[in-house]
Design a protein around this motif. Structure first.
Motif, short mmCIF file in Angstrom:
data_model
loop_
_atom_site.label_atom_id
_atom_site.label_comp_id
_atom_site.label_asym_id
_atom_site.label_seq_id
_atom_site.Cartn_x
_atom_site.Cartn_y
_atom_site.Cartn_z
N VAL A 136 9.77 -31.42 23.07
CA VAL A 136 9.51 -31.15 24.49
C VAL A 136 10.63 -30.28 25.05
N TYR A 137 10.26 -29.22 25.74
CA TYR A 137 11.22 -28.31 26.35
C TYR A 137 10.98 -28.28 27.85
N HIS A 138 11.86 -27.58 28.57
CA HIS A 138 11.63 -27.35 29.99
C HIS A 138 11.97 -25.89 30.26
N PRO A 144 13.42 -23.21 25.20
CA PRO A 144 13.56 -22.91 23.76
C PRO A 144 14.33 -21.59 23.62
N ARG A 145 14.85 -21.33 22.42
CA ARG A 145 15.63 -20.09 22.21
C ARG A 145 14.79 -18.86 22.53
N GLN A 146 13.51 -18.91 22.12
CA GLN A 146 12.62 -17.80 22.46
C GLN A 146 11.51 -18.34 23.35
N ALA A 147 11.36 -17.75 24.53
CA ALA A 147 10.43 -18.28 25.52
C ALA A 147 9.04 -18.53 24.93
N GLY A 148 8.49 -19.72 25.16
CA GLY A 148 7.12 -20.01 24.77
C GLY A 148 6.91 -20.41 23.32
#
Ligand SMILES: [Zn+2]
Length: 216
Positions: A136-138, A144-148
């Motif tokens: 789970v990210y926000h 995350p390191r790379q968006a999406g």
């Protein structure tokens, strides 16, 4: 110290319960854990809850109350305890009071974590999950390191239906409506303490300890 914790979904109540329990050296008793424990042990209560949940019903007060009574009969609650997820209704709160009287004990505080609804919607609707590994990210707080895309294996992240802004807003409104009588109950008793749920978990914990008259 005997505490009950109130707080809307996403306010971090579960995290605070664990932190407080470790700080005050008392057991953290959550309804979820109680249900799972009864289920694992195959008790009559566990079977009853299982059957109700399987049919999509709501666990009635008397079943939940019986589990709480059973849990509070264990010796580890001697120095106090923290209830998380119970009581949910004023009727359950009245039952708990009776139970405590019968045990010769008394609730110290009902701690209610307060956060503006917009902030909670923001917090929860920014969540993105990996459908493959469950990470789970926000979007802003923990991107995350790379968006999406998932850091682990690069799977495109998704927003779960539960995290969509309108779902979150509806659940919060439902929570407010359900919790208002409970807060009134404790407020009339003079045992309600409102703690701002904003800031880091450690800041929120520090505020709660101050409100409870504890220093670290
Ligand atoms: Zn993943």
């Amino acid at each position: 110290m005997i505490l009950i914790l109130l707080g809307p979904p996403g306010a971090g109540k579960g995290t605070q319960a664990k932190l407080l329990a470790s700080e005050l050296r008392v057991p953290h008793i959550s309804t979820g854990d109680m249900f799972r424990d009864h289920k694992a042990r195959g008790t009559e209560l566990g079977k009853t809850v299982d059957a109700i949940m399987a049919s999509g019903g709501l666990v009635p007060d008397d079943v939940t109350n019986a589990m709480v009574k059973d849990r509070l009969a264990r010796p580890d609650v001697g120095g106090g305890f923290i209830l998380d997820g119970y009581p949910r209704t004023a009727a359950q709160a009245a039952y708990l009071d009776q139970l405590l009287v019968a045990m010769g004990r008394k609730l110290d505080r009902a701690v209610s974590y307060e956060i503006a609804q917009e902030l909670l919607v923001d917090r929860m609707s920014g969540r993105r999950s990996c459908p493959k590994c469950g990470a789970v990210y926000h979007v802003t707080a923990n991107p995350p390191r790379q968006a999406g895309t998932c850091d682990r294996e690069g799977t495109p992240l998704v927003q779960r239906d539960d995290d969509k802004a309108e779902t979150v807003a509806r659940r919060l409104t439902e929570y407010e409506a359900k919790t208002a009588p409970l807060k009134r109950y404790y407020s009339e008793q003079g045992s309600l303490s409102e703690v701002p749920g904003t800031g880091t978990p450690d800041q929120v914990l520090a505020t709660a300890l101050r409100v409870l008259g504890r220093t670290r």
